[in-house]
Design an enzyme around this catalytic site. Structure first.
Site, PDB file in Angstrom:
ATOM      1  CG  ASP A 165      -0.198   0.214   2.523  1.00 50.22           C
ATOM      2  OD1 ASP A 165       0.759  -0.543   2.803  1.00 50.22           O
ATOM      3  OD2 ASP A 165      -0.548   1.140   3.270  1.00 50.22           O
ATOM      4  CB  SER A 166       1.015   4.269   0.505  1.00 45.84           C
ATOM      5  OG  SER A 166       1.374   5.626   0.383  1.00 45.84           O
ATOM      6  CB  ALA A 167       5.883   3.995   0.534  1.00 53.16           C
TER       7      ALA A 167
END
Length: 318
Positions: free
Chosen positions: A159-161
């Site tokens: 998720d995200s990074a």
């Protein structure tokens, strides 16, 4: 309707408590302690797993902490598995902050999930997290059977990074000619660090859990040299077309209240243009990081299981 009214209505709709953006003046360790430290004890449907255990995998500068989640429906090993990388802008996050996501993903997918605790900035800068992710991928590709995972059926996820790291691994295997993941699960992924301040954001994109200031905070710690902003390892959205050929199928989650919304859809379009099988799902009323809100959001609990199910189906576990 004013911006404040929109936020108030949104918070009431999700039954969220009053929440403030992180105070970036706090020391890094205090920010990390406050990052998504949720009490999951009240979740009525928290999944029961067959096994959860800590272990280590070799990293480029020493062992990396990891956690293995084995769902009740995993079956006889070796079976399909998911290599998961947490979000947090390469500065925040760890095994604890994303524990429930991994539990629900394991249950929904019927796959073993291996979560990696990679090095963070500012103690280490680019490309250290990426080097750790690559080392974890190389280890599970060659030694997955030791923990019950079939090296031919492994998805990379984050998720995200962490979505950045998952996309990076797939592209890097193209560059190196190494073992390719069977699937990539990108959850509201951070796919470029080149354009932050100039990016036009609508009101709902620019302040709930994530902001221009927070982006710059993360970028300043992990990418102290501007020369790296367009490096395809940190900005996989801008990788040349040849590095997108023959990538594994992907499933991409985007959120309506998220400045990363458009780049997630743009990456899906680029992959699809190269003939890659891509599915995507948008949660119009959700914020960046919503899968960490399972303790207060039924939508988040359902979505965590659903992304697991999509991955399990892709890997042949379901």
């Amino acid at each position: 309707m004013t911006f404040d009214d929109a936020f108030r209505n949104f918070r009431e709709k999700l039954h969220l408590p009053e929440m403030q953006p992180p105070d970036l003046r706090l020391p890094i360790e205090r920010l990390r302690q406050q990052f998504f430290r949720m009490d999951y004890s009240g979740e009525p449907d928290a999944p029961e797993l067959a096994e959860v255990k800590l272990l280590t995998v070799p990293g480029p500068s020493g062992p990396l902490k990891a956690r293995l989640y084995v769902p009740l429906g995993a079956g006889i090993p070796p079976g399909p598995g998911i290599l998961f990388f947490h979000g947090g802008g390469f500065v925040l996050g760890d095994l604890e902050s994303h524990d429930m996501i991994c539990r629900r993903m394991a249950e929904g997918s019927r796959c073993r999930v291996l979560a990696i605790d990679y090095r963070l900035a500012p103690e280490t800068c680019f490309p250290c997290a990426h080097d750790d992710a690559l080392a974890a991928w190389q280890w599970i590709s060659h030694h997955g059977e030791e923990i019950g995972i079939d090296h031919r059926r492994i998805a990379v996820a984050g998720d995200s990074a962490g979505g950045n790291l998952a996309a990076f691994i797939c592209q890097q295997m193209n560059r190196e000619g190494g073992p390719m993941p069977a699937f990539q699960l990108l959850l509201y992924p951070l796919l470029q660090f080149a354009d932050i301040r100039s990016k036009k954001m609508s009101p709902q994109e620019s302040g709930f859990f994530i902001s221009v200031g927070l982006f710059e905070f993360f970028r300043g710690h992990y990418l102290p040299s501007p020369e790296t902003f367009m490096d395809p390892r940190i900005s996989p959205l801008f990788a040349p077309a040849e590095e997108l050929r023959n990538l594994p199928p992907a499933h991409i989650i985007v959120c309506g209240w998220d400045p990363l919304h458009d780049e997630g859809l743009a990456y899906a379009a680029k992959l699809r243009a190269m003939g890659i099988q891509v599915s995507e799902k948008e949660y119009p009323s959700m914020v960046h990081g919503f899968l960490n809100l399972t303790h207060i959001s039924a939508t988040a609990r359902t979505a965590a299981r659903e992304v697991g199910k999509v991955t399990g189906e892709a890997l042949g576990a379901i």
